[in-house]
Write a protein that holds these residues in place. Structure first.
Motif, short mmCIF file in Angstrom:
data_model
loop_
_atom_site.label_atom_id
_atom_site.label_comp_id
_atom_site.label_asym_id
_atom_site.label_seq_id
_atom_site.Cartn_x
_atom_site.Cartn_y
_atom_site.Cartn_z
N CYS A 106 13.10 -9.38 8.88
CA CYS A 106 12.72 -8.68 7.73
C CYS A 106 12.20 -9.59 6.34
CB CYS A 106 14.11 -8.10 7.33
SG CYS A 106 14.04 -6.85 5.89
N ALA A 107 12.79 -10.55 6.37
CA ALA A 107 12.08 -11.50 5.16
C ALA A 107 10.39 -11.74 5.56
CB ALA A 107 12.72 -12.79 5.18
N LYS A 108 10.14 -12.03 6.82
CA LYS A 108 8.92 -12.46 7.07
C LYS A 108 7.96 -11.00 7.04
CE LYS A 108 8.09 -13.96 10.99
NZ LYS A 108 8.18 -14.51 12.74
N ALA A 109 8.58 -9.83 7.17
CA ALA A 109 7.70 -8.53 7.11
C ALA A 109 7.46 -8.38 5.60
CB ALA A 109 8.66 -7.36 7.56
N ILE A 110 8.67 -8.67 4.63
CA ILE A 110 8.31 -8.47 3.27
C ILE A 110 7.18 -9.41 2.80
CG2 ILE A 110 9.49 -8.75 0.84
CD1 ILE A 110 12.09 -7.82 2.40
N VAL B 80 12.24 -6.73 -4.40
CA VAL B 80 11.00 -6.78 -4.08
C VAL B 80 10.42 -6.09 -5.40
CG1 VAL B 80 8.92 -6.54 -2.71
CG2 VAL B 80 11.17 -6.82 -1.69
N GLU B 81 9.38 -6.85 -5.80
CA GLU B 81 8.37 -6.40 -6.93
C GLU B 81 7.19 -6.34 -6.31
OE1 GLU B 81 6.18 -7.38 -11.20
OE2 GLU B 81 7.83 -8.69 -10.50
N LEU B 82 6.69 -5.08 -6.39
CA LEU B 82 5.00 -4.70 -5.61
C LEU B 82 4.15 -4.92 -6.53
CD1 LEU B 82 6.23 -1.51 -3.92
CD2 LEU B 82 6.14 -3.60 -2.80
N LYS B 83 2.78 -4.99 -6.19
CA LYS B 83 1.72 -5.14 -7.09
C LYS B 83 1.34 -4.45 -8.02
CE LYS B 83 -0.51 -8.81 -3.85
NZ LYS B 83 -1.64 -9.07 -3.01
N ASP B 84 1.80 -2.90 -7.48
CA ASP B 84 1.48 -1.78 -8.42
C ASP B 84 2.72 -1.66 -9.49
OD1 ASP B 84 3.62 -0.85 -7.13
OD2 ASP B 84 2.44 0.80 -5.96
N GLY B 85 3.73 -2.63 -9.33
CA GLY B 85 4.69 -2.57 -10.64
C GLY B 85 5.82 -1.84 -10.15
N ARG B 86 5.88 -1.08 -9.01
CA ARG B 86 7.14 -0.54 -8.35
C ARG B 86 7.96 -1.55 -8.05
NH1 ARG B 86 5.42 3.55 -4.03
NH2 ARG B 86 4.15 1.80 -3.80
N MET B 87 9.34 -1.20 -7.91
CA MET B 87 10.27 -2.09 -7.28
C MET B 87 11.11 -1.57 -6.05
SD MET B 87 10.19 -4.51 -9.61
CE MET B 87 11.71 -5.37 -9.08
N LEU B 88 11.22 -2.60 -5.17
CA LEU B 88 11.77 -1.98 -3.67
C LEU B 88 12.84 -2.99 -3.52
CD1 LEU B 88 11.48 -0.84 -0.95
CD2 LEU B 88 9.84 -2.84 -0.24
N VAL B 89 13.92 -2.20 -3.13
CA VAL B 89 15.29 -2.74 -2.68
C VAL B 89 15.29 -2.68 -1.12
CG1 VAL B 89 17.67 -2.60 -2.77
CG2 VAL B 89 16.38 -2.80 -5.04
N VAL B 90 15.84 -3.69 -0.22
CA VAL B 90 15.82 -3.56 1.26
C VAL B 90 17.14 -4.00 1.46
CG1 VAL B 90 14.87 -4.38 3.11
CG2 VAL B 90 13.08 -3.83 1.37
N GLU B 91 17.75 -3.41 2.28
CA GLU B 91 19.10 -3.74 2.78
C GLU B 91 18.86 -3.81 4.38
OE1 GLU B 91 23.35 -4.63 3.56
OE2 GLU B 91 21.75 -5.06 2.02
N TYR B 92 19.07 -4.87 5.02
CA TYR B 92 18.69 -4.93 6.64
C TYR B 92 20.14 -4.87 7.07
CZ TYR B 92 17.34 -6.18 11.16
OH TYR B 92 16.94 -6.40 12.49
N LYS B 93 20.22 -4.19 8.30
CA LYS B 93 21.20 -4.05 9.23
C LYS B 93 21.11 -4.21 10.76
CE LYS B 93 24.79 -3.52 6.31
NZ LYS B 93 25.50 -4.82 6.17
N GLY B 94 21.64 -5.27 11.47
CA GLY B 94 21.54 -5.01 12.53
C GLY B 94 22.03 -4.03 13.54
N TYR C 267 8.24 -4.07 9.75
CA TYR C 267 7.06 -4.09 9.09
C TYR C 267 6.23 -2.58 8.81
CZ TYR C 267 2.44 -5.25 7.09
OH TYR C 267 1.42 -5.32 6.14
N GLN C 268 6.66 -1.94 9.95
CA GLN C 268 6.13 -0.45 9.85
C GLN C 268 7.02 0.38 8.83
OE1 GLN C 268 6.13 0.07 14.09
NE2 GLN C 268 4.09 -0.13 14.23
N GLN C 269 8.23 0.15 8.83
CA GLN C 269 9.32 0.87 8.01
C GLN C 269 9.00 0.47 6.58
OE1 GLN C 269 13.56 0.12 9.44
NE2 GLN C 269 12.75 -0.28 11.43
N LEU C 270 8.90 -0.74 6.44
CA LEU C 270 8.25 -1.12 4.98
C LEU C 270 7.12 -0.69 4.64
CD1 LEU C 270 9.31 -3.47 3.12
CD2 LEU C 270 7.73 -4.99 4.14
#
Length: 893
Positions: free
Chosen positions: A788-792, A828-842, A885-888
């Motif tokens: 997940c970190a690699k995809a981000i 995550v801070e995106l280049k367009d200024g939006r903020m993204l929060v990601v929770e990963y679960k196995g 990556y596709q989900q992101l």
């Protein structure tokens, strides 16, 4: 009242969890529960099922105060004794005296915690005073005996007071089994030394060591890194401890081998709690005079800055001179300060074996003139003045153990409080070592010995600039967003006897490497910036042994410092704030917190719930009783006087009212009224006696397990209330909810109290906001947070991101759940200024109740942000077959 820091509370919380578990489970399993490491990673040092654990805190972390709290935790949760006997071991006579003075002083934080818990029934003794202990003291007072380890640590015990026969101890052994194999017997040598008759031969020896072995003490070992010897362990075995708790900055441990480190605290956590001054601004100098000159200039500049502070601060320089056989002795350095730099003699203090200018001096006093202290060896133990800001050494510090102690002195933060002026939140080091990389290596070695993690040091060790530099700027006034941009590190330069072959490497890999042929043979290598592992391997291919190891360390740390300097936080980039969930009620906006769910449920009382305690059972007979708590059974032998529960706390004819009153003091809760608690406990005790058929004597004997069972029961009731409130909030909320920037959270570029282990994989994460990444391990498996970190990191619309810390209220983003706060994995801070929060679960966790709660609250937060924020509950493959990556990419759009 003395207030523990957050990291200290968390350290004690880990110890409490371990001790509670170790009462009913194997020690190794309990260790695994707390550390997350496998049970076979626990190193018991031949103590088997006797808990033997270490709490690791860096220098300046306040280890000793935790020892007093450890006594309480061990007594309550493992020993289950009202008044334990404690052997408190320290490394030196000086620390022994200082510890004794503190423990014997009412109101001192060390003593206050003992008095609070043991109701002032505490007796503190020096090891030379132990003959004062009387049989009635044991069981009616907590006995704390302070000794150096050296008093006990001998292969030959003859002539040592701890092991010597003393008639004052006779009464302690009057009713003891004379054949107890754990107790030493009188020998022929004892007969001669003490003038005893032959009838004493073979009988129990009346000694303090035997008294300890009889009562199985709790052992506290301060500065435990001094206690890692075979003889130490043999010594401890002699006294048959019930439990051993060590405190140390640098235990003998690696992250891959077995150890007994139960919990460790990082230097970053100390910085976050305003205990130490970081980063260390390191400046290298070609000669000792320049090192001294710039130390004085640094002090003068800091003195000017300190005038802006509300608290009085007088910055001090600690000079480390050479011994008498060296070139820059104390006399030479003092003369240079006075004659060349024109410093008044009253501002200089000498602290050596012959001159003790600091004796009786209060360095914190505003009328004190001292600004410079010259010493050779370490200042005496316990010397502490947080006004020390600058460490200056006139020689290489690599071989000097005293440098560690002196460096530790300049790390402590004045008043344990972050200063308004940023320059006063840092420490300064001026070393007479021409190469910055070698100076940094010397300092790195010392910091590791002080308890720093090797991976966190590059972020805390930055280059200062000397007055000889054309770019001289003492405090780096060029800032972005108030965060200093670190000085560029000069190239690393080192010789090699043979020229390495770099031709198999790409031009991109070797871009930062320059090889200069030496006409006399070999070459010089110049490394500017970071290089990868393949380059390091190629450069080292022609070297062997100690030279290879030294160069490897220089390159790796040079690369680590350069990577750290390139992180967004170190470059002064700001991370955009995140809005937090809030309630809008009666025209007032307030932050949504976990306790709000109880509020939404309305008034609640313990008395509204049925009285039961199915998790607690006592089975009693004449010699033992067994307590069963949540299916975990512990049997207690009560036939022997030395292991009988102490009932002195209660009157002979104890009543239910007495017992309820005692219980109320032990199980009180901040959100439960006293009246409700007394009413609940009265009904509960009556239920146990009248409906369950237990006796009051049995309850008194099992009082500690009973306390734990009641606390667990109240916690279950509270969870039911919070669950109902949480469900109402989600699906039937009577109040308006919004994600508001009025209560926003932002990541401070100077604050990231991460705890190791840190990421060390081959894949690089230059977009990670901070220099280190905790709790992330490179893996070939696809179902991991690493993927997940690699995809981000790889997504082109990501500006930068943070591995969110868990349970760090001041340094992590969270959303409140019914039971705990939810700390998403990635912010995550995106280049367009939006903020993204990601929770990963196995795969095994994505459908649990906990995961569902997190998904619902995360999506609600994003929904209420008015388009400013996004939330992704990521899995290896979603229901449409998309990878992470596709989900992101789908969420970002």
């Amino acid at each position: 009242m003395f207030e523990l820091k957050r990291y200290q509370k968390e350290t004690l919380g880990a110890l409490e969890t371990f001790l509670k578990s170790a009462r009913t489970e194997p020690v190794a399993d309990s260790f695994a529960t707390v550390t997350g490491r496998p049970a076979n990673a626990y190193r018991h040092y031949s103590f088997g099922e006797v808990p033997y654990v270490c709490l690791r805190l860096p220098t300046g972390g306040g280890k000793t105060v935790l020892a007093s709290h450890a006594v309480r935790l061990a007594a309550e949760n493992y020993l289950e004794e009202t008044y334990p006997i404690v052997l408190w071991l320290v490394p030196t006579k000086m620390i022994r005296q200082q510890t004794l003075d503190a423990l014997k002083t009412p109101g001192h934080p060390y003593r206050a915690e003992l008095d609070r818990h043991f109701n002032h029934q505490v007796r503190v003794l020096d090891v030379d005073e132990v003959t004062q202990i009387r049989p009635h003291d044991l069981g009616s007072k907590a006995i704390v005996v302070v000794s150096t380890l050296a008093n006990l640590r001998v292969s030959d015990t003859s002539g040592r007071k701890v092991y010597a026969y003393h008639e004052d101890f006779e009464a302690h052994f009057a009713k003891v089994n004379p054949n107890d194999p754990q107790l030493k017997q009188v020998t022929e040598e004892d007969l001669k030394e003490n003038g005893l008759g032959r009838e004493s031969l073979g009988k129990i020896k009346y000694s303090f060591a035997n008294l300890l072995a009889l009562h199985k003490p709790l052992v506290i070992i301060d500065e435990a890194h001094n206690a890692r010897t075979k003889l130490t362990f043999e010594t401890l075995h002699r006294i048959h401890p019930a439990c051993v708790v060590e405190l140390s900055a640098t235990p003998d441990v690696s992250t891959t081998s077995a150890s007994n480190v139960l919990y460790h605290v990082s230097a970053s956590e100390l910085k976050a709690e305003e205990m130490i001054k970081l980063p260390i601004m390191l400046t290298e100098h070609s000669n000792w005079q320049d090192s001294v000159n710039d130390s004085v200039l640094t002090r003068n500049k800091l003195a000017q800055e300190s005038q802006k502070e509300p608290d009085y601060i007088r910055p001090i320089v600690l000079f480390q001179a050479e011994p008498k056989n060296g070139a820059v002795t104390v006399e030479v350095l003092e003369k240079y300060l006075i004659e060349d730099l024109k410093i008044d003699t009253e501002k200089i203090a000498i602290a050596t074996g012959n001159r003790r200018d600091l004796d009786g001096v209060d360095l914190f006093a505003p009328n004190c003139k001292i600004e410079f202290i010259i010493t050779i060896e370490a200042l005496k133990e316990g010397w502490d003045c947080s006004f020390a800001y600058i460490f200056c050494s006139v020689k290489e510090v690599r071989s000097s153990k005293d440098a560690e102690q002196l460096l530790g002195r300049v790390l402590r933060m004045p008043y344990a409080k972050r200063r308004k002026v940023e320059a006063l939140n840092r420490s300064y080091a001026h070393l007479a070592t021409p190469s910055f990389s070698r100076a940094a290596q010397e300092l790195t070695d010392k910091l590791i010995n002080m308890g720093f993690e090797a991976m966190e040091i590059p972020a805390h060790l930055q280059r200062g600039s000397g007055s000889g530099s054309p770019q001289y700027n003492l405090f780096g006034d060029d800032t972005l967003g108030g965060n200093e941009v670190p000085q560029e590190e000069p190239p690393l330069d080192f010789p090699l006897d043979n020229t390495p072959d770099l031709s198999p490497l790409s031009s991109e890999q070797t871009a930062n490497v320059r090889i200069i042929a030496d006409p006399s043979g070999g070459c010089r290598v110049e490394v500017k910036g970071a290089v990868d592992e393949e380059v390091v391997k190629a450069l080292l291919s022609t070297s062997t042994g100690a030279v290879k190891k030294e160069i490897s360390q220089l390159i790796q740390q040079h690369s680590a410092r350069n990577r750290a300097a390139m992180s967004p936080a170190q470059r002064g980039k700001l991370f955009k704030p995140l809005p937090q969930l809030c309630l809008f009620e009666d025209g007032i906006l307030r932050l949504l917190e976990k306790a709000t769910y109880r509020y939404l449920q309305g008034e609640w009382s313990l008395l509204d719930f049925p009285v039961k305690l199915d998790r607690f059972t006592v089975r009693d007979n004449q010699t033992t009783f067994e307590v069963d708590t949540d299916g975990k059974k512990v049997s207690y032998q009560v036939a022997e006087p030395k292991t009988t529960y102490n009932l002195n706390l209660f009157d002979t004819n104890v009543t239910e009212t007495d017992f309820v009153g005692w219980l109320s003091g032990k199980v009180r809760q901040p959100d439960v009224g006293h009246g409700d608690l007394i009413g609940y406990l009265t009904r509960l005790v009556s239920h146990l006696l009248n409906e369950r058929g237990l006796t009051l004597t049995a309850l008194v004997r099992a009082k500690q397990p009973l306390v734990r069972a009641i606390c667990a029961e109240i916690d279950d009731i509270r969870k039911k209330v919070e669950d109902r409130g949480f469900q109402r909030f989600l699906f039937d909320s009577p109040v308006e909810v919004e994600a508001s920037f009025k209560y926003s959270y932002h990541f401070d570029p100077n604050l990231y109290p991460a705890r190791g282990p840190y990421y060390q994989g081959r894949f690089k994460f230059p977009k990670h906001y901070f220099p280190v990444i905790p709790d992330l391990e490179e893996s070939s498996k696809k179902d991991t947070e690493f993927e997940c970190a690699k995809a981000i990191e790889s997504h082109p619309k990501v500006k930068h991101w943070v591995r969110n810390l868990v349970r760090q209220q001041t340094a992590s983003f969270s959303l409140p759940l019914a039971q705990n706060n939810f700390y998403p994995d990635f912010i995550v801070e995106l280049k367009d200024g939006r903020m993204l929060v990601v929770e990963y679960k196995g795969e095994g966790y994505k459908t649990t109740d906990d995961s569902r709660e997190k998904k619902v609250i995360g999506e609600l937060w994003a929904e209420k942000s008015d388009g400013a924020c996004l939330f992704l509950f990521a899995v290896e493959k979603d229901e449409d077959g998309r990878n992470v990556y596709q989900q992101l990419d789908m969420v970002i759009g």
